[in-house]
Design an enzyme around this catalytic site. Structure first.
Site, PDB file in Angstrom:
ATOM      1  N   SER A 152       8.051 -33.710 -42.931  1.00 18.97           N
ATOM      2  CA  SER A 152       9.413 -33.202 -42.738  1.00 18.97           C
ATOM      3  C   SER A 152       9.334 -31.695 -42.581  1.00 18.97           C
ATOM      4  O   SER A 152       8.420 -31.052 -43.110  1.00 18.97           O
ATOM      5  CB  SER A 152      10.286 -33.543 -43.955  1.00 18.97           C
ATOM      6  OG  SER A 152      11.519 -32.840 -43.903  1.00 18.97           O
ATOM      7  N   TYR A 167      11.620 -34.102 -52.723  1.00 17.83           N
ATOM      8  CA  TYR A 167      11.330 -34.375 -51.321  1.00 17.83           C
ATOM      9  C   TYR A 167      10.487 -33.248 -50.728  1.00 17.83           C
ATOM     10  O   TYR A 167       9.495 -33.497 -50.031  1.00 17.83           O
ATOM     11  CB  TYR A 167      12.644 -34.523 -50.560  1.00 17.83           C
ATOM     12  CG  TYR A 167      12.501 -34.975 -49.126  1.00 17.83           C
ATOM     13  CD1 TYR A 167      12.220 -36.306 -48.823  1.00 17.83           C
ATOM     14  CD2 TYR A 167      12.692 -34.088 -48.065  1.00 17.83           C
ATOM     15  CE1 TYR A 167      12.115 -36.732 -47.509  1.00 17.83           C
ATOM     16  CE2 TYR A 167      12.587 -34.502 -46.754  1.00 17.83           C
ATOM     17  CZ  TYR A 167      12.295 -35.827 -46.479  1.00 17.83           C
ATOM     18  OH  TYR A 167      12.185 -36.240 -45.174  1.00 17.83           O
TER      19      TYR A 167
END
Length: 262
Positions: A152, A167
């Site tokens: 990401s 995350y």
């Protein structure tokens, strides 16, 4: 350039086998369809068998390739080993692995629980490693493989809009794990790269991205002024999965509309 070169399909995956985790919805399904469009047979891995079977039937009907839907918890080593065995029994080879399965806990850092943090690392980071390790064993035998880790842009930078420290930590780990595996397995004929997507609307992100406040934020934060559209990740995945990327190894490619450029 001769006529044959002009006609060449650099992304041709005919006869190859691509394994995609997190292939029940969202970006996983989109990338699987992209591989199928170039002739690859597929192994779709996720935890929801009904969605896997629906996706497999639709892809076979549209693209005429073979698709094996396989229910698997990627954090369970024995189940991943069974998935590898099923892959080899059905297709006799594995050429491409896309580690796409993931989750996301959004909350202020002071409110994140131990369980949330551990779960994020377990699925996004450790699960990706287990799949890479087990499928690489077969790739090493063939002296060929393409491993694509879906990280990401949040694995490259922090953010002040949607606080999600677990995350960030997990995807940052995926980014550097990619480099480590690339360094170790390059001599085995395996390339390992990662894609760092920006804001794409998926079932995991829809609630946040659809909100008025986040849409307004994104217009100012993303140089191209919008979220990613369906399919805009596919060509990057196809490039990294194909022989066209044979000298690309250990790289992390942000497909984020320029978010990490500023």
């Amino acid at each position: 350039m001769n006529k044959e070169d002009k006609m060449k399909n650099y992304f041709d995956l005919t006869g190859q086998t691509a394994v995609v985790t997190g292939a029940s919805t969202g970006l996983g399904v989109q990338m699987a369809k992209a591989f199928a469009s170039q002739g690859a047979n597929l192994v779709l891995i996720a935890r929801r068998q009904n969605l896997l079977e629906e996706n497999a039937a639709a892809i076979e009907a549209e693209f005429g390739v073979e698709v094996l839907p396989y229910t698997c918890d990627i954090t369970d080593t024995e189940k991943v080993k069974a998935a590898v065995a099923a892959t080899m029994e059905r297709f006799g080879r594995v050429d491409i692995l896309v580690n796409n399965a993931g989750t996301g806990a959004v909350a202020p850092a002071v409110d994140i629980t131990d369980e949330q943090f551990n779960n994020e690392l377990k699925i996004d980071l450790f699960g990706s490693f287990i799949c890479a390790r087990e499928y690489a064993k077969e790739m090493i035998k063939a002296h060929y493989g393409r491993i694509i880790n879906i990280a990401s842009m949040y694995g490259l930078v922090g953010n002040m809009a949607a606080t999600c420290v677990p995350y960030h930590a997990a995807k940052g780990g995926v980014v550097n794990m990619t480099r480590a595996l690339a360094a170790e397995w390059g001599k085995e004929g395996i390339t390992v790269n990662s894609i760092c997507p920006g804001y794409f609307i998926t079932p995991l992100t829809k609630e946040t991205l659809d909100s008025d406040w986040f849409t307004a934020y994104a217009k100012g934060a993303i140089p191209v002024g919008r979220y990613g559209n369906e399919g805009e990740l596919d060509t990057c995945a196809l490039f990294l999965a194909s022989s066209a990327s044979s000298y690309v190894n250990g790289q992390n490619i942000a497909v984020d509309g320029g978010y990490t450029a500023i």
